[in-house]
Design a protein around this motif. Structure first.
Motif, short mmCIF file in Angstrom:
data_model
loop_
_atom_site.label_atom_id
_atom_site.label_comp_id
_atom_site.label_asym_id
_atom_site.label_seq_id
_atom_site.Cartn_x
_atom_site.Cartn_y
_atom_site.Cartn_z
N GLU A 5 0.83 -1.22 0.00
CA GLU A 5 0.00 0.00 0.00
C GLU A 5 0.86 1.26 0.00
O GLU A 5 0.59 2.21 -0.74
CB GLU A 5 -0.95 -0.01 1.21
CG GLU A 5 -1.82 1.24 1.31
CD GLU A 5 -2.65 1.54 0.06
OE1 GLU A 5 -2.80 2.72 -0.28
OE2 GLU A 5 -3.13 0.59 -0.58
N ALA A 6 1.91 1.30 0.83
CA ALA A 6 2.77 2.50 0.90
C ALA A 6 3.46 2.76 -0.44
O ALA A 6 3.67 3.91 -0.82
CB ALA A 6 3.80 2.34 2.02
N LEU A 11 3.73 6.03 -5.59
CA LEU A 11 3.49 6.21 -7.02
C LEU A 11 2.47 7.31 -7.26
O LEU A 11 2.65 8.16 -8.15
CB LEU A 11 3.01 4.90 -7.66
CG LEU A 11 4.06 3.83 -7.88
CD1 LEU A 11 3.42 2.55 -8.37
CD2 LEU A 11 5.14 4.30 -8.85
N ALA A 12 1.41 7.32 -6.46
CA ALA A 12 0.38 8.35 -6.60
C ALA A 12 0.95 9.74 -6.30
O ALA A 12 0.69 10.70 -7.03
CB ALA A 12 -0.80 8.04 -5.69
N VAL A 86 9.59 1.47 1.22
CA VAL A 86 8.15 1.24 1.02
C VAL A 86 7.92 0.18 -0.06
O VAL A 86 6.89 -0.48 -0.06
CB VAL A 86 7.32 2.51 0.70
CG1 VAL A 86 7.40 3.50 1.85
CG2 VAL A 86 7.68 3.14 -0.61
N ARG A 87 8.90 0.01 -0.94
CA ARG A 87 8.78 -1.00 -2.00
C ARG A 87 9.09 -2.40 -1.48
O ARG A 87 8.51 -3.38 -1.94
CB ARG A 87 9.72 -0.63 -3.16
CG ARG A 87 9.69 -1.61 -4.32
CD ARG A 87 8.31 -1.65 -4.98
NE ARG A 87 8.23 -2.67 -5.98
CZ ARG A 87 7.88 -3.95 -5.74
NH1 ARG A 87 7.60 -4.35 -4.52
NH2 ARG A 87 7.79 -4.82 -6.72
#
Length: 138
Positions: A5-6, A11-12, A86-87
């Motif tokens: 989710e993170a 990306l957003a 986060v990935r």
């Protein structure tokens, strides 16, 4: 591969940045999200070699899921580390083996801004993450 989710949030966030100045500012903001390391964690055993800047990486896990905390003395690099973490945080060792760092930073629109030394440093961090995951024998 399903993104954590993170990572989807990252990306957003970066999709809304039209230029490098905005991306650099956002990158530094992401770096501020890193959980601070204790002074005792900033030791030689946690230091990542192969980076021009000083980088520390502290491993952890919950069952098969890996988690890492990191810090650096360089502001932009802290942002890059936050985006790398986060990935990879929450993945298993097998999932971690399939992560393509260059592709991840390209998706974020940051690939062109990664100097060869920064790119090499991030690869050194990923190699250390993979080595720690293998050592955890999960």
């Amino acid at each position: 591969m399903n993104l954590p989710e993170a990572a989807r949030q990252a990306l957003a966030d970066f999709a809304h940045c039209p230029g490098w100045e905005q991306r650099a500012r956002l990158l530094m903001q992401w770096g501020e999200r890193l959980e601070p390391l204790e002074e005792t964690e900033r030791c030689e055993a946690n230091r990542v070699h192969g980076c021009e800047s000083t980088v520390w990486l502290v491993p952890g896990h919950a069952g098969e899921r890996l988690s890492f905390r990191a810090s650096s003395d360089a502001r932009l690099l802290r942002g890059l580390l936050a985006l790398l973490l986060v990935r990879v945080n929450g993945l298993t060792a097998a999932e971690l083996a399939a992560v393509d760092v260059a592709d991840w930073f390209a998706q974020l629109g940051l690939a062109r801004q990664l100097s060869p030394s920064r790119s090499n440093g991030l690869n050194a961090v990923l190699q250390r993450i993979r080595a720690l995951a293998a050592d955890a024998s999960l």
